[in-house]
Every structure is written in C-alpha cells, then in structure tokens.
Design a protein around this motif. Structure first.
Motif, PDB file in Angstrom:
ATOM      1  N   ILE A 127      14.824  20.233  11.424  1.00  0.00           N
ATOM      2  CA  ILE A 127      14.787  18.937  10.745  1.00  0.00           C
ATOM      3  C   ILE A 127      14.862  17.805  11.757  1.00  0.00           C
ATOM      4  CG2 ILE A 127      16.084  17.430   9.180  1.00  0.00           C
ATOM      5  CD1 ILE A 127      16.904  19.935   7.639  1.00  0.00           C
ATOM      6  N   ILE A 128      15.783  17.924  12.729  1.00  0.00           N
ATOM      7  CA  ILE A 128      15.927  16.878  13.737  1.00  0.00           C
ATOM      8  C   ILE A 128      14.697  16.837  14.640  1.00  0.00           C
ATOM      9  CG2 ILE A 128      17.306  16.122  15.704  1.00  0.00           C
ATOM     10  CD1 ILE A 128      19.746  17.238  14.340  1.00  0.00           C
ATOM     11  N   ASP A 129      14.159  18.011  14.993  1.00  0.00           N
ATOM     12  CA  ASP A 129      13.006  18.045  15.886  1.00  0.00           C
ATOM     13  C   ASP A 129      11.789  17.385  15.234  1.00  0.00           C
ATOM     14  OD1 ASP A 129      11.852  19.330  18.461  1.00  0.00           O
ATOM     15  OD2 ASP A 129      10.438  19.911  16.897  1.00  0.00           O
ATOM     16  N   LEU A 130      11.581  17.633  13.940  1.00  0.00           N
ATOM     17  CA  LEU A 130      10.458  17.011  13.240  1.00  0.00           C
ATOM     18  C   LEU A 130      10.620  15.493  13.212  1.00  0.00           C
ATOM     19  CD1 LEU A 130       7.888  17.331  11.539  1.00  0.00           C
ATOM     20  CD2 LEU A 130       9.358  17.539   9.520  1.00  0.00           C
ATOM     21  N   ALA A 131      11.836  15.009  12.970  1.00  0.00           N
ATOM     22  CA  ALA A 131      12.077  13.563  12.954  1.00  0.00           C
ATOM     23  C   ALA A 131      11.868  12.963  14.340  1.00  0.00           C
ATOM     24  CB  ALA A 131      13.488  13.276  12.447  1.00  0.00           C
ATOM     25  N   ALA A 132      12.298  13.677  15.381  1.00  0.00           N
ATOM     26  CA  ALA A 132      12.132  13.167  16.744  1.00  0.00           C
ATOM     27  C   ALA A 132      10.656  13.087  17.119  1.00  0.00           C
ATOM     28  CB  ALA A 132      12.886  14.067  17.729  1.00  0.00           C
ATOM     29  N   ARG A 133       9.880  14.112  16.770  1.00  0.00           N
ATOM     30  CA  ARG A 133       8.454  14.099  17.110  1.00  0.00           C
ATOM     31  C   ARG A 133       7.687  13.032  16.344  1.00  0.00           C
ATOM     32  NH1 ARG A 133       6.261  18.461  15.361  1.00  0.00           N
ATOM     33  NH2 ARG A 133       8.013  19.763  14.745  1.00  0.00           N
ATOM     34  N   ASN A 134       8.149  12.688  15.139  1.00  0.00           N
ATOM     35  CA  ASN A 134       7.485  11.662  14.334  1.00  0.00           C
ATOM     36  C   ASN A 134       8.122  10.282  14.482  1.00  0.00           C
ATOM     37  OD1 ASN A 134       5.704  13.563  13.296  1.00  0.00           O
ATOM     38  ND2 ASN A 134       7.054  14.068  11.587  1.00  0.00           N
TER      39      ASN A 134
END
Length: 909
Positions: free
Chosen positions: A572-579
C-alpha cells in the motif's frame, strides 16, 4: 426401455456428500446404467459477504476437487426505482433500494484449454420465444510442432480465423417447459459459396421440464469438434444458468435478500451429457495440461473466508440506509434527552418553588416559636434572679446528652412540629457531617484541594470531566499544589514515584468506574473485574501467550507478521510512493492495528482485512465513533458486538474436527474459552464471556498501535537526520525489512528474528519517548484504598480511610521534571544517554501501560507489532508531512489526535 433412452446419457443433481446445502453432486446415467458421480456443482456461500448481489456457479470434478472445468459469474446492472419526495420522507429519508436488471448475456469460463464462451439471449423472430445462442471453435488444441515459430502462435480458441459452430437453446413452445439445444445448420458450401437452402438444425440436447438434460449420442457424433468435453460442460452450465437465472426469482438468484438461496432436495435436477474420461493433469501431454490452481484467473465462486465485495449500488444503499438509521436514532436520542432535560428543569423549578413556599411558612413558625421561647427564657431569668441555685456537677454532660437525644428524636418526628433549638441542633449536625468533618476533621483535610468546594462536593471535578479537561487540569493542579491533590470529598490524585508504587504495586482494588465504561455484552471481562482474585484467575490462563519470550518464539506471530507487513502494509505504501500520493497514516495504522490484533486473537484466516477493504473499514470506523461513546446498555448487541461475535464464531468453527490447512490457529480465543469452560459457565454465558474478553482486547490493541505510530511518524517526519540515523540502524538487521514486491507465499525467511529487532536501541528509544509524550491512555486509572486498621499512608498523608478513590495518570507522571528534564520536548536520546539511576527512575515513572499486577496484558504484543511497522517504513522510505492540522491529543480516556488524521508523503530511498 425406449431406444432414445438407450442411446442417450442423463445427468441429474443430488445433495452433496459434504452436507453443504449450496453444493450438489452431478450424477451420470449412461445408456440406462446405474447413476454414478460425474461432477460437483458448487455455489458460493449465500451468507458470505462476497456472494451478495451476484450469482456464481462452478463445475468441479467429482473425485478431484482441484480440477475445475468451468464457472460462471454474473454481476447484474442496477436500476433505481423512482419515488416522490413524500414517499422518500415516509421511508425515513432513504431512497428505495436499487433493483437488479436481468442480464442479456453471460460468459462461461472454461479451463484446459482456457476459453470464454459468450451465451447471448435473444428472442426468436418466428415464435417470439426466448433463445440463448453461443458459439464454440471446431479446433481447440494447438497442433504439436517442433517449430519455435509455431509455439509462439496463439491458441486456436483465441484466433478469429478458427471455424466456429453455432448452438442455441430455444424453448420448445410458448406453453412448453422444455428447452432444446440445437446445432445450427450450415448455410455455406465447402468452397465458401452461399447455399440455396440451409441445412436443418441438429438437436443435441433437450432440457425437460427444467429438471432433466438428455444428450443424444448419435447427433453429438455428427458435431465436428476437437473438444466434445468442453461442449458438454458448456451445455451443463448454460442449462443451469437458464434454469436458475432466467427462470428463477431474481432477488434469490442474485442473493439480494437476507435469506440465502437453497437448492431444494425435493427437486432433483437431471442433466445429461456424454460420459467422458475425466481429464487429469497426469493424463494429458504437457501442451494440454490444465493450469495449476494458482495459475487460474481469480474468478472463484467458492471462497471460505471472503471479504465484503467492492461497493456496488446495492451495497452502497445498504450503507447509506444504515447510516441514515443511526443518524435518525441519534437525533431521536437527542430529542429525548432535550425533552427529559426540559421536564427535569420544570420539575426542579416547581420543587424549588414548593420548597421556598414551605421555607417561608417555616420561618413564620420559627419566628413565633422564637418569641415564645424568648418570653419563657426571660421569665426563667427573672425567677433565677429571685431564687439563685448553684450549678449541678455534670450538667454540661447532661445537656450534651440531651442535645444528642434531641437530634436522634428529630429523625423520627415531623420536623415542622419540633421546637426551634431542636431544629437548630439538627442543622448543626448536617453542617458538621457534610461540611465541617470533610473540610476540617477528615484525614483528607490536610491534602491541598483543587478548589474551595472540592472538600465538600464532587461537582467541580465532574464538570471538568464533562468538558473533557480532566487530565490537563489535574496536571496543572499538581504543578501548583504538589504530588497529592484532593479532587473531591472522597477522591485524591497522586503524582509521584512512591505514590505510584503504593497504589498500583500495592494492589489496590479497581474502582467501580471501570464496570460502567468497559462492559461488553453486558458481561464483565478481565478489564472490568474489580477484585484481584477474579482478575488473577482470568489472567493466569492467557498471560503466558502475551509474554515477550512466547511472542519471540511464536511461529504464528511470524506468519502473521510476514503476511501483514510484506503482503499488505508495504505494498500500500509502495503504491502511494510510486504515484506520489499522500496517505492518511492514522487511518492506515488503525487498519494495521486491527488486522494484527484480530489475526492473533482469532487466527489469520478469521481476522479482519481492514487494510484492503478501504470502504468497509471507513464504514466500520464511522460506526465505531458513534457506538464507543454510548453506554454499555445502549451499545449492547449493536454493530460492534455483532462484528466481534462473528469472528468468535469463525474461530470456533476453525477449532472443529475439520481444521483449516492454512493460516494460524486462534490461540488466545481457545485459551480464554477453556478458562470459561473450566469455571463451569453455561453454554449461553460462555459465548458472551469469551466474546466480551476478545472485544476488549481488539479495541484496545488497534487504538494503542495507531495512536503511537501516528505520533512517532509525526515527530520523525520533521527530523530527516533522525530518519537517516534510524535507517542506518535498521539496515544492520539480517535480513533487513526490505520492500520485496516479488515475494510469493509466506516467505518467512525474509524477516529478521524478533529478538534482533527488539535489540535495536535507537528504535526502542523512539517508541519509549513517543509513548511517554503521547500516551495512548493519558487519563487517570482509578483505584480504591483498602479498608485496613489505621488507614493507608500515601506521600506522608496518614490515616487515609478505606473506600477513597485514588489515581495517577500517565500524562502527569511522564512530565515529572526531576525524572524527565524538558518534559514537553520529544527527546528520544534521553533513553540512550541517561545513567543507570536516571534510566531506572524513568522506567519506574513510565505509566503508559499501567503498573503492577493490573497493567496492560498486551503491552509486549503492541510493542512488537509497532517495531515491525516502524522498521518496514523507515527501512524503505523517507516521510514528510502533507497535512497535520489538529494534532493535539484529545483530553479523553483513549487520546487520539483531535483532527483524527495525519497525512504523510512517502519517498522511496
């Protein structure tokens, strides 16, 4: 026996041998032989949230449940009935429920080879009867070839150039209940030219009375197809869908109502298809082997523990309707409260007027009695002057005894008829008992009071509590008056190391306030047990599974951590960071805390899935915010208690004879259940006793973790250098807690050991300092002084009687300046640079989890879960603040941020 019967094959449905009502066994009778199992037909559990508002069916192998032949999933479109505003108002302001629209087509998903068969509904031009048309390719399997070019070509089923055969289901007549499946006749010659006359249709199957399917073998042999088994599965599944969807009740078919759809045992569905050899992975060449279960598309109709589906119009309507109902209930309660307050105000006003009127009348009587006594006194004085007498010995004692007797008699007589001096003495007795004794004579009179009236009334501190100012008010009082302050006639607050040890390590009993606040299911639990004996019995059964050593060595805890950290939290955090999308970390850590706590309590397969179910968790937290402030009587059997009870029931089922092959067992639940059963509780009470305990641990666990992690990341996001220092320490772990998005399954070797994580000093200091400055529970934890000879001595104040409410609170204890220099500043280094004596004092004053034998049971669990979360974030990301409005802690028992959110940005390192 007819010739047709001898050259056909029949299939029909019987109840499943596993006694699951929504499963069935498909039996096959070929050429009149005895029926034998051929397929297993499965529908999803109507009671599971994942099966709501949809229809699904799957056809499995009868002997090998891993072989899936085909499946159908239908999610209907919705239409919104229109009502007038007046009708909507009569319905409580809730619009009518969306109604499903019958679909005009459905897709049958086949496996080995994978293909999708679209069945389209239409109306016959000649007879105006419904029909369903589908096409299947003549060639389904790729030709064996050693050429690498051939092997890169698409499957024949996916090619548009592959010749296809057209089939259609059609009603045998307007009034008939039979359906006929026919192969459409060819209308072209082999050379591609148009035929003058179409070939006649070939009947391959008939669906008699929606109960029996008969397939005609001679006609099937004329069908030029490579995959006759696939045709058989399509005919079976299409017939089932036509019967249940297009000839059934829509609300029952799509599981719209609360009543689960059941397959009647009294209507056996006979279905027929050619008897074929069951395909098995070992029986086919590699090019035709069926895919492994993990390689199948995620269209599964059988889900044992499915979570609520994404919000569709019907689910959204249910949420809106429940929200409107709760809002209406709150408004009704508010109206009733105002009405009660108005009635009480009128009653009090009338009572005061009546008392004033009676007081005036009494004053007149007192004045008359005073005049009479004055005349008698003057008369006695004149007689005494004429005949003086010496005073009798002991007359003062006699007079005192007479006054005491008068006071005693005044309680037995009508006050209005007593003489003036009797009333006056009674008045003095009342003043003595309720003013003079507590304010000047009681052992508590020496203790500094919070206000002038605190020694004789509890109203002052009660108003502070109602205004949500209790904790900070008590801290300011201790700064002004010292370590002991009197808050009411029978209540004191203590803020010192020695006082803390006397109260909480001295095992004072809990105050009755706990039983008014934390009772679940109207039954007490470990938290609300007031006496030490019942608490120790309850705690003894479960304490060891919350010990640090047990959690360090627990394979269940390691499995849960791997699943929640690597497969849910970090993605969840990785997806938010990439976007470049910020995250409300308070909302996410609440979900993490709930998933961690429920997975450990009820087993990983029975706990919540709040991190993935964003809509449901926000709905749940909105309901929780309303219910948590209600009294135990009002929230009894509400959403919160029903939700916890459902997880208890799931945990109970997982402990049965057929135990799950995946996930972790519900160890805390089973321990608590055994404890209750050993104490001889009946079956009805046992369920509620266990559920009350589980709900208390669930609520406490998720809030403590979320509040602490939110404030830790709030402070760290303002200090990039401390983030770098923490990352350097975290990278010493072997292996580090790296974000590995390519991990599949439970790769527990990707985790460092809990002991290695627990041994990191800087990480521990960050958590300790956050728990000190921002304790999740900063409010007082009241106890009662014991009733012992000579009373109790606290901080030099002796002879304190039994039954006095006495408490300390973490907010004030953590701001003792002689223990914590610069107490209002977040300084994690204080835990690293203090000498041995200073560190010991800080640990003695640390009151976040309570102290003594009644301290928090899950403190080690919470610390371990929080360390995993912090390690996962700061090993992989740099955080910064996007929005931090209203970050002050609320002055309530469980102190979350006033703004209920903290929005952070995450940047991968």
């Amino acid at each position: 026996m007819s010739t047709t019967r001898l050259i056909s094959t029949a299939f029909y449905l019987r109840p499943s041998s596993d006694n699951i009502k929504y499963h069935a066994s498909v039996l096959c009778s070929q050429y009149g032989s005895e029926a034998a199992p051929a397929y297993s037909l499965r529908h999803p559990d109507p009671a599971s949230p994942g099966s709501k508002n949809r229809y699904a069916v799957a056809l499995y192998d009868s002997y090998n449940p891993d072989i899936l032949y085909g499946e159908v999933l239908l999610v209907p479109q919705w239409t919104q009935p229109s009502l007038s505003q007046e009708e909507i108002r009569r319905n409580g302001g809730v619009p009518p429920a969306p109604q499903p629209v019958l679909p005009t087509s459905f897709i049958i998903q086949l496996y080995n080879p994978d293909q999708q068969v679209v069945v389209q509904q239409g109306i016959s031009k000649w007879s105006a009867t419904p029909q369903w048309v589908f096409e299947m390719p003549q060639q389904s399997f790729r030709q064996p070839s050693v050429s690498s070019i051939d092997r890169t070509q698409s499957d024949p089923t996916a090619s548009e150039t592959t010749p296809k055969l057209r089939f259609k289901w059609k009603k045998d007549g307007k009034l008939s209940k039979d359906y006929v499946c026919s192969l459409s006749g060819k209308n072209t010659n082999p050379d591609g030219s148009k035929r003058k006359n179409n070939e006649p249709d070939i009947t391959v199957s008939i669906f008699k009375h929606l109960k029996e399917i008969t397939m005609y073998e001679p006609n099937l042999s004329r069908v030029e197809m490579e995959d006759p088994k696939g045709l058989e599965v399509v005919i079976l599944l299409s017939a089932i869908v036509i019967r249940e969807v297009y000839n059934g009740h829509m609300r029952e078919t799509f599981n719209v109502s609360d009543v689960p759809r059941r397959l009647s045992n009294e209507q056996p569905l006979r279905k027929s298809s050619a008897d074929r050899t069951h395909r098995h992975r070992n029986d086919l060449p590699p090019s035709q082997a069926p895919p492994l279960p993990s390689q199948r598309p995620p269209l599964h109709v059988e889900t044992q523990h499915s979570r609520p589906p994404p919000t569709d119009p019907r689910s959204q309507w249910e949420i809106d309707a429940e929200t409107a109902r709760l809002k209406k209930q709150v408004e009704k309660e508010e109206r009733e409260r105002r009405r009660a307050e108005h009635a009480e105000t009128k009653r009090v006003k009338k009572m005061l007027e009546d008392e004033e009127r009676r007081a005036r009348q009494k004053h007149l009587e007192i004045d008359r009695e005073t005049e009479r006594l004055k005349r008698e006194f003057e008369k006695e004085q004149r007689q005494a002057q004429r005949n003086p007498k010496p005073p009798l010995p002991g007359s003062a004692c006699a007079e005192l005894l007479a006054i005491c007797n008068t006071i005693r008699l005044s309680a037995e007589m009508n006050v209005e008829h007593l003489p003036f001096h009797t009333l006056f003495v009674g008045f003095l007795a009342v003043v003595y008992k309720y003013i003079i004794e507590p304010a000047f004579i009681s052992p508590l009179a020496k203790i500094p009071s919070a206000s002038f009236l605190s020694s004789i009334s509890s109203q002052w501190i009660s108003r502070k509590r109602q205004a949500k100012q209790e904790t900070r008010t008590i801290y300011s009082l201790h700064q002004k008056h010292g370590s002991v302050v009197r808050l009411g006639p029978n209540e004191i607050s203590v803020n010192s190391l020695d006082g803390l040890r006397t109260i909480y390590h001295g095992e004072f009993e809990k105050h009755s306030w706990y039983s008014k606040m934390f009772v679940n299911y109207e039954i007490r639990n470990t938290m609300t047990s007031l006496d030490r004996n019942s608490h120790s019995v309850s705690k003894r059964w479960i304490a060891n599974i919350y010990s640090k050593s047990y959690l360090h060595d627990s394979s269940d805890m390691r499995t849960i951590t791997d699943d929640l950290i690597y497969h849910k939290f970090l993605p969840i955090i990785d997806l938010a960071a990439r976007n470049s999308r910020p995250i409300d970390i308070f909302d996410l850590t609440q979900a993490l805390g709930m998933d961690f706590t429920t997975a450990y309590l009820f087993g990983s397969e029975n706990g919540s899935t709040f991190m993935q179910d964003v809509d449901y968790r926000r709905h749940w937290f909105a309901q929780y915010a309303v219910l948590v402030n209600q009294s135990p009587e009002k929230r009894a059997n509400g959403l919160l208690e029903q939700w916890c009870m459902s997880m208890c029931q799931a945990a109970q089922l997982s402990m049965g004879p057929e135990k799950p092959t995946v996930g972790t067992p519900p160890v805390p639940y089973s321990r608590r259940l055994r404890c209750v059963q050993m104490n001889g509780a009946d079956a009805g009470q046992t369920t509620k006793l266990v559920a009350s305990e589980m709900l208390d641990l669930t609520v406490a666990g998720h809030e403590t973790l979320a509040i602490t992690l939110t404030y830790l990341m709030y402070e760290m996001s303002q200090r990039p250098l401390l983030q770098k220092q923490l990352r350097e320490e975290l990278l010493t772990l072997d292996p580090p807690v790296r974000c590995r998005l390519d991990i599949s399954g439970n790769d527990e070797e990707a985790l460092p050991t809990p002991r290695a994580l627990d041994a990191l000093p800087f990480l521990d200091a960050l958590l300790q300092e956050t728990l000190r400055l921002y304790p999740a529970v900063p409010a007082p934890l009241p106890r009662v002084t014991p009733d012992v000879p000579g009373g109790t001595t606290i901080e030099g104040y002796a002879n304190i009687p039994g039954g006095v409410r006495v408490s300390s609170n973490a907010y004030s204890m953590h701001r003792l300046e002689d223990v914590f220099p610069e107490p209002e500043v977040w300084l994690p280094e204080r835990w690293l640079t203090a000498d041995q004596k200073g560190l010991e004092q800080m640990r003695r004053a640390f009151f976040t989890f309570g102290a003594g034998g009644r301290s928090c049971l899950g403190r080690n669990f919470a610390m371990q879960a929080m360390k995993w979360a912090v390690a996962a974030v700061y090993t992989n990301y740099v955080t910064s603040i996007a929005e931090d409005s209203d970050m002050e802690q609320a002055d309530v028992f469980t102190a979350r941020p006033v703004g209920n959110k903290l929005v952070l940005r995450f940047e991968a390192v």
